[in-house]
Scaffold this motif. Structure first.
Motif, PDB file in Angstrom:
ATOM      1  N   LEU A 138    -123.299   5.674  14.710  1.00 27.54           N
ATOM      2  CA  LEU A 138    -123.816   4.457  14.071  1.00 27.54           C
ATOM      3  C   LEU A 138    -124.376   4.764  12.691  1.00 27.54           C
ATOM      4  O   LEU A 138    -124.187   3.997  11.748  1.00 27.54           O
ATOM      5  N   SER A 148    -121.581   5.045  10.362  1.00 31.04           N
ATOM      6  CA  SER A 148    -120.997   3.748  10.015  1.00 31.04           C
ATOM      7  C   SER A 148    -121.873   3.000   9.018  1.00 31.04           C
ATOM      8  O   SER A 148    -121.376   2.202   8.231  1.00 31.04           O
ATOM      9  N   GLY A 150    -116.236   7.515  15.741  1.00 31.24           N
ATOM     10  CA  GLY A 150    -116.746   6.402  16.546  1.00 31.24           C
ATOM     11  C   GLY A 150    -115.878   6.124  17.757  1.00 31.24           C
ATOM     12  O   GLY A 150    -116.380   5.903  18.862  1.00 31.24           O
ATOM     13  N   GLU A 202    -126.357   0.344  21.733  1.00 25.66           N
ATOM     14  CA  GLU A 202    -125.583   1.280  20.914  1.00 25.66           C
ATOM     15  C   GLU A 202    -124.085   1.052  21.124  1.00 25.66           C
ATOM     16  O   GLU A 202    -123.317   1.016  20.159  1.00 25.66           O
ATOM     17  N   ALA A 239    -122.985  -2.233  19.498  1.00 27.78           N
ATOM     18  CA  ALA A 239    -122.987  -2.130  18.031  1.00 27.78           C
ATOM     19  C   ALA A 239    -121.789  -1.322  17.537  1.00 27.78           C
ATOM     20  O   ALA A 239    -121.123  -1.712  16.573  1.00 27.78           O
ATOM     21  N   LEU A 240    -121.499  -0.206  18.205  1.00 26.96           N
ATOM     22  CA  LEU A 240    -120.376   0.619  17.758  1.00 26.96           C
ATOM     23  C   LEU A 240    -119.045  -0.103  17.982  1.00 26.96           C
ATOM     24  O   LEU A 240    -118.162  -0.063  17.123  1.00 26.96           O
ATOM     25  N   VAL A 257    -123.478  -2.546  10.829  1.00 23.49           N
ATOM     26  CA  VAL A 257    -124.567  -2.261  11.759  1.00 23.49           C
ATOM     27  C   VAL A 257    -125.882  -2.463  11.027  1.00 23.49           C
ATOM     28  O   VAL A 257    -126.013  -2.100   9.856  1.00 23.49           O
ATOM     29  N   PHE A 268    -130.620   0.623  13.181  1.00 21.90           N
ATOM     30  CA  PHE A 268    -129.938   1.597  14.029  1.00 21.90           C
ATOM     31  C   PHE A 268    -130.052   3.011  13.471  1.00 21.90           C
ATOM     32  O   PHE A 268    -129.840   3.984  14.189  1.00 21.90           O
TER      33      PHE A 268
END
Length: 139
Positions: A28, A31, A44, A98, A101-102, A112, A116
């Motif tokens: 995260l 990203s 990811g 998590e 979000a990923l 994101v 995070f």
């Protein structure tokens, strides 16, 4: 004797869970820094596969072995154990967040939230609280 096996299984599963959650957190953070990079996407995707094969099953084992130990040792209503459930539930919820979000980043390309970026510190802090409660059993 069953308690010692459950305890060993619990410890291995916890280490696996925390490692997987930190890998999620790292993916995260990557990203956030470079959402459109190919290496970020590949990492990811690898973390998501690892989560499905290893981290999520480890989470289930943590809970099952934990309950086996707690109720096998007669700690079911111990105050320290009840307090320990709060950060344990927080970690479980954070694991779910998590993952969502990923997946959102990888599938929809949505950014994101910068919060995070603090997740590794939250994971380690909450884990330290859980470990302290489990070892010290302060009340």
């Amino acid at each position: 004797m069953m308690y010692l096996y459950a305890k060993a299984l619990h410890v291995v599963a916890v280490v696996t869970l925390i490692s997987g959650m930190l890998a999620f957190a790292f993916a995260l953070r990557m990203s956030i820094a470079g959402p459109d990079r190919d290496d970020t996407r590949r990492f990811g995707e690898s973390v998501l596969r690892w989560d499905g094969l290893v981290t999520t099953p480890a989470l289930a084992i943590v809970w099952m072995a934990g309950y086996t130990m707690a109720f096998g040792a007669g700690w079911g209503s111990s105050p320290w154990l009840l307090v320990k459930m709060v950060p344990a539930l927080l970690l479980t919820g954070l694991h779910v967040l998590e993952g969502l979000a990923l997946k959102r980043v990888l599938q929809e390309g949505k950014p994101v939230h910068r919060l995070f970026g603090t997740v590794p510190y939250v994971i380690l802090s909450v884990f330290a609280i859980i470990a302290w409660l489990a070892v010290v059993k302060p009340f």
